[in-house]
Design an enzyme around this catalytic site. Sequence first.
Site, PDB file in Angstrom:
ATOM      1  N   ASP A  43      53.249  48.487   9.809  1.00 54.28           N
ATOM      2  CA  ASP A  43      52.564  47.205  10.007  1.00 54.28           C
ATOM      3  C   ASP A  43      51.257  47.230   9.232  1.00 54.28           C
ATOM      4  OD1 ASP A  43      54.491  46.352  11.865  1.00 54.28           O
ATOM      5  OD2 ASP A  43      53.542  47.626  13.371  1.00 54.28           O
ATOM      6  N   ASP A  45      47.628  45.689   8.161  1.00 54.59           N
ATOM      7  CA  ASP A  45      46.529  44.774   8.483  1.00 54.59           C
ATOM      8  C   ASP A  45      45.710  44.653   7.204  1.00 54.59           C
ATOM      9  OD1 ASP A  45      46.935  44.822  11.477  1.00 54.59           O
ATOM     10  OD2 ASP A  45      46.552  46.939  11.103  1.00 54.59           O
ATOM     11  N   ASP A 127      36.340  50.635  15.321  1.00 56.42           N
ATOM     12  CA  ASP A 127      36.183  51.560  16.454  1.00 56.42           C
ATOM     13  C   ASP A 127      35.971  53.029  16.061  1.00 56.42           C
ATOM     14  OD1 ASP A 127      38.799  51.531  15.563  1.00 56.42           O
ATOM     15  OD2 ASP A 127      39.706  51.071  17.501  1.00 56.42           O
TER      16      ASP A 127
END
Length: 418
Positions: A43, A45, A127
């Site tokens: 996936d 991003d 993060d």
Amino acid sequence: MQLQPKIAPYITEIISRLQNAGYEAYIVGGAVRDFLLNRQPKDYDLSTSATPEQIKKVFRDRHVLIIGKRFRLVHLHHRGEIIEISTFRKRPPDQTELRRPGKQAPEHMIFQDNEFGTAEEDAWRRDFTINAIFYDPVNDKIVDYTGMGMKDLAEKTVRSIGDPVLRFEEDPVRILRALKLVGQYEFAMEPGTENAVRQCLGFIVHASASRMTLELEKILKNPYGHRILETFRRYGFLKLFLPFVDSRWETPACSYMMKLLEERNRRIQEGKYRDSISLAMSIMTLPFAEEEISGRAPGQLWEYVPELPVRLHEILLRVLQPGMPTRRAVAAAIRTLLLQDRVKTLQIKKLLSHPGYPHARELAIIQNHVMWKFWRYEEQLPAPEPRRKKRRRGRLRTDRSSGGSESAEAAGTSDLTA
Ligand code: ATP
Ligand code: MG
């Protein structure tokens, strides 16, 4: 032999289009991590200096949607897949004034995160250092704004960006994300981050149900999901995330469940089956359902009992609580479990060769590997008969002749449709 991981060409094309329109654009997050760790990214991003409206303009010929309230981003649809494109953001300011009265949320919790910024500001609001590495596949360029991402990745370290306690207070889902990284890659946390995780575990109750469900779905999809659950357990986080599983951790049913999950994940890693969420849900429910419905040891199938679907539904929700998977995934998981009845009634050969029940077939193969060991070699199993094409009634012949070959090609069944 392991293949060299590659960035999908359509991703490079999307980045290239944004760059040609005058914007900065990178691959970010898990795909960069996996790529640098020699795993094939799945996936993707993407992050860019273009605003959602500008992205929409660049891809006006494509199916593009602007989504999200708390965090507006763009979903670009590509052959059934969704690629997330977000605009660079800066770290939000203190949001004490947005706190809802009466809710005992951590002092610095963030409620809105929508202020656009530069690429560098965007890296610093992320993060962990290993999640803040940007990759430009057009120019094959890595940008590591924190200056620690590449080093931490090489040293297998999960390190919070900034003060870890503050970052976990801002968004408690980051605690879960840290543990996920530890489990999935067998990394260690930097001591400050690890202490903060232990200290802040309880904050997770303030995370929204929808974000927790999203994380649950990602873990169910993840081919290292069993290791993530083990890590959660080790840190005392499982009782907050899957309390039922945690309470049964030491039981034979739970260790059977973990073995099934591990086998399922091994088969995904070997490319033998896809990472279906509903199949993972069936697997997690099966041992507890066997125990409860048959009253025997796990691995022993149940007899048919009245209201079986209802009982399976109850057990499934109990196992996954407080997660709330979609109704569609729940229904698919229950359908797979209901086919266990066919295994019992010795219709297993039929089940295994039936093209209409791929998950039930896969579940039987996994059970066989872990528990029954009926078949010594998987290759001896009957191959599923190719699924027959449904005839659509009321369609014109010309319709079929024009669209037929293309859809058959996509399904890889061109030889059957002649
Ligand atoms: P996965 O492989 O599970 O998709 P991921 O790291 O890509 O892992 P995503 O949820 O897709 O996880 O998020 C993409 C990136 O967005 C992360 O790598 C991180 O840089 C950033 N991100 C996601 N959630 C947060 C958060 N709660 N706080 C800060 N940054 C975050
Ligand atoms: Mg991701």
